[in-house]
Design a protein around this motif. Structure first.
Motif, PDB file in Angstrom:
ATOM      1  N   GLY A  91       0.812  -1.206   0.000  1.00 60.44           N
ATOM      2  CA  GLY A  91       0.000   0.000   0.000  1.00 60.44           C
ATOM      3  C   GLY A  91       0.848   1.259   0.000  1.00 60.44           C
ATOM      4  O   GLY A  91       0.577   2.215  -0.742  1.00 60.44           O
ATOM      5  N   TYR A  92       1.899   1.267   0.823  1.00 58.07           N
ATOM      6  CA  TYR A  92       2.791   2.423   0.866  1.00 58.07           C
ATOM      7  C   TYR A  92       3.463   2.645  -0.490  1.00 58.07           C
ATOM      8  O   TYR A  92       3.546   3.775  -0.983  1.00 58.07           O
ATOM      9  CB  TYR A  92       3.867   2.230   1.935  1.00 58.07           C
ATOM     10  N   ALA A  93       3.964   1.554  -1.086  1.00 56.66           N
ATOM     11  CA  ALA A  93       4.667   1.679  -2.361  1.00 56.66           C
ATOM     12  C   ALA A  93       3.734   2.170  -3.461  1.00 56.66           C
ATOM     13  O   ALA A  93       4.116   2.993  -4.308  1.00 56.66           O
ATOM     14  CB  ALA A  93       5.281   0.330  -2.751  1.00 56.66           C
ATOM     15  N   THR A  94       2.490   1.680  -3.455  1.00 55.47           N
ATOM     16  CA  THR A  94       1.526   2.064  -4.482  1.00 55.47           C
ATOM     17  C   THR A  94       1.145   3.534  -4.363  1.00 55.47           C
ATOM     18  O   THR A  94       1.107   4.266  -5.361  1.00 55.47           O
ATOM     19  CB  THR A  94       0.266   1.188  -4.396  1.00 55.47           C
ATOM     20  N   THR A  95       0.864   3.988  -3.157  1.00 58.37           N
ATOM     21  CA  THR A  95       0.479   5.389  -2.978  1.00 58.37           C
ATOM     22  C   THR A  95       1.669   6.323  -3.173  1.00 58.37           C
ATOM     23  O   THR A  95       1.519   7.447  -3.647  1.00 58.37           O
ATOM     24  CB  THR A  95      -0.137   5.614  -1.582  1.00 58.37           C
ATOM     25  N   TYR A  96       2.874   5.849  -2.827  1.00 56.23           N
ATOM     26  CA  TYR A  96       4.065   6.680  -3.044  1.00 56.23           C
ATOM     27  C   TYR A  96       4.321   6.878  -4.537  1.00 56.23           C
ATOM     28  O   TYR A  96       4.796   7.935  -4.973  1.00 56.23           O
ATOM     29  CB  TYR A  96       5.281   6.032  -2.379  1.00 56.23           C
ATOM     30  N   ALA A  97       3.984   5.856  -5.326  1.00 61.59           N
ATOM     31  CA  ALA A  97       4.143   5.966  -6.774  1.00 61.59           C
ATOM     32  C   ALA A  97       3.208   7.022  -7.358  1.00 61.59           C
ATOM     33  O   ALA A  97       3.486   7.587  -8.423  1.00 61.59           O
ATOM     34  CB  ALA A  97       3.896   4.614  -7.434  1.00 61.59           C
ATOM     35  N   ASP A  98       2.097   7.297  -6.673  1.00 62.43           N
ATOM     36  CA  ASP A  98       1.193   8.383  -7.057  1.00 62.43           C
ATOM     37  C   ASP A  98       1.801   9.683  -6.528  1.00 62.43           C
ATOM     38  O   ASP A  98       1.661  10.024  -5.359  1.00 62.43           O
ATOM     39  CB  ASP A  98      -0.190   8.140  -6.459  1.00 62.43           C
ATOM     40  N   LYS A  99       2.490  10.405  -7.386  1.00 65.07           N
ATOM     41  CA  LYS A  99       3.273  11.559  -6.949  1.00 65.07           C
ATOM     42  C   LYS A  99       2.427  12.708  -6.421  1.00 65.07           C
ATOM     43  O   LYS A  99       2.955  13.665  -5.839  1.00 65.07           O
ATOM     44  CB  LYS A  99       4.159  12.042  -8.093  1.00 65.07           C
TER      45      LYS A  99
END
Length: 324
Positions: A91-99
């Motif tokens: 979840g963290y990685a996915t939302t972090y990819a959303d700049k």
């Protein structure tokens, strides 16, 4: 440093076989997002990210229908159950990819943690805190056994030199830069409650009363709790290895004591024919050796997992967002 600009929030919800409560939980969190948007605490395009951790029930189907019905619901499905901590990292990685996301809050799908505290977490973020922990005000809803073991575990972790926040689990807010630093930690033996305090960023706490679960069953039974606790101890401290050396000294002293007793019994003609003293010492020492080898083996097993460097999880499908 305080911020007055409205920021975008992503609420990460790990889900494993949550078909009984997911509809209600999502509705509650969407209502909260709408309320926070009205108060201009978060941007209108803030959203929920529901992470399906390889559920075997209809959890993913529900996530898909929720995403179709509301643009504020996004989903990501892991190909196989990877565990709660890995689902959070996904979840963290996915939302972090959303700049465009500025801050992330993680909360369990059962909403035993008070979702209303998210507003206070966001306010603390605007006050300049990169990490805001949700901390339980009390453990009145827990059994005596769980209260006692939890308190003992936190004290043990402190004695071992591991930084933890007492009565804080995985209900927390992280800023974008805090998540960026967290994603640099590549270990496979995850214990986020110990890793996040190591980031060193300004932090705050928000206290709340934990509610009982309204439906379904907890997925953190005794076995998983013990496993998580052991991961926390062995991932952050080598004290158990040192304890083995200490135990070896103790056993040596005990063996000398047994030898002295045997010599006294032989000298005073009180020796009992047989092998009782021998068997007691053999069984005792053998048991202790096996325990010591088991502890060392745990550390070696963790090294084995780390050096293989396998992915923590495999993404099967995204919904409601760009796969890139």
């Amino acid at each position: 440093m305080k911020s007055t600009e409205i920021k975008k929030l992503a609420i990460i919800v790990p889900c494993y076989n949550e078909e009984c409560i997911l509809q209600d939980s999502a509705s509650t969190l969407l209502a909260l997002l709408a309320k926070m948007t009205q108060k201009q605490l978060v941007t209108e395009d803030s959203y929920l990210l529901l992470v399906n951790d390889g559920s075997t029930d209809s959890t993913w189907d529900i996530i898909q229908s929720l995403s179709t019905a509301d643009k504020h619901v996004h989903g990501v499905s892991l190909a196989v159950n990877a565990g709660h901590q890995n689902a959070l990292m996904a979840g963290y990685a996915t939302t972090y990819a959303d700049k465009s996301v500025d801050m992330m809050v993680c909360i369990d799908a059962d909403l035993q943690d008070d979702e209303q505290c998210i507003s206070d977490m966001v306010k603390n973020y605007h006050s300049g805190h990169d990490v805001v922990y949700g901390v339980r005000a009390s453990r009145n809803t827990d059994t005596l056994w769980k209260r006692t073991t939890a308190k003992g575990f936190y004290k043990l972790m402190q004695r071992l030199g591991v930084k933890t926040v007492y009565n804080s689990a995985d209900f927390r807010l992280l800023s974008r830069r805090a998540v960026g630093q967290l994603l640099r930690y590549n270990e496979r033996n995850l214990y986020l409650r110990g890793i996040i305090p190591m980031l060193g960023y300004d932090s705050a706490t928000v206290k709340y009363d934990r509610r009982p679960r309204t439906a379904g069953e907890t997925h953190y039974g005794l076995t998983r709790m013990v496993s998580l606790a052991f991961d926390g101890i062995t991932s952050f401290s080598s004290s158990l290895i040192h304890a083995i050396l200490f135990m070896g000294g103790v056993f040596l002293i005990i063996s000398i004591g047994i030898l002295a007793w045997v010599l006294w019994a032989w000298y005073s003609d009180h020796a009992v024919p047989g092998w009782s003293s021998l068997m007691v010492s053999v069984w005792f020492c053998t048991g202790c050796l096996l325990i010591a080898l088991g502890i060392v083996g745990e550390y070696i097993g963790k090294i084995y997992k780390e050096v293989k460097n396998r992915p923590r999880y495999n993404i099967d499908e995204y919904i409601g967002m760009d796969e890139e």
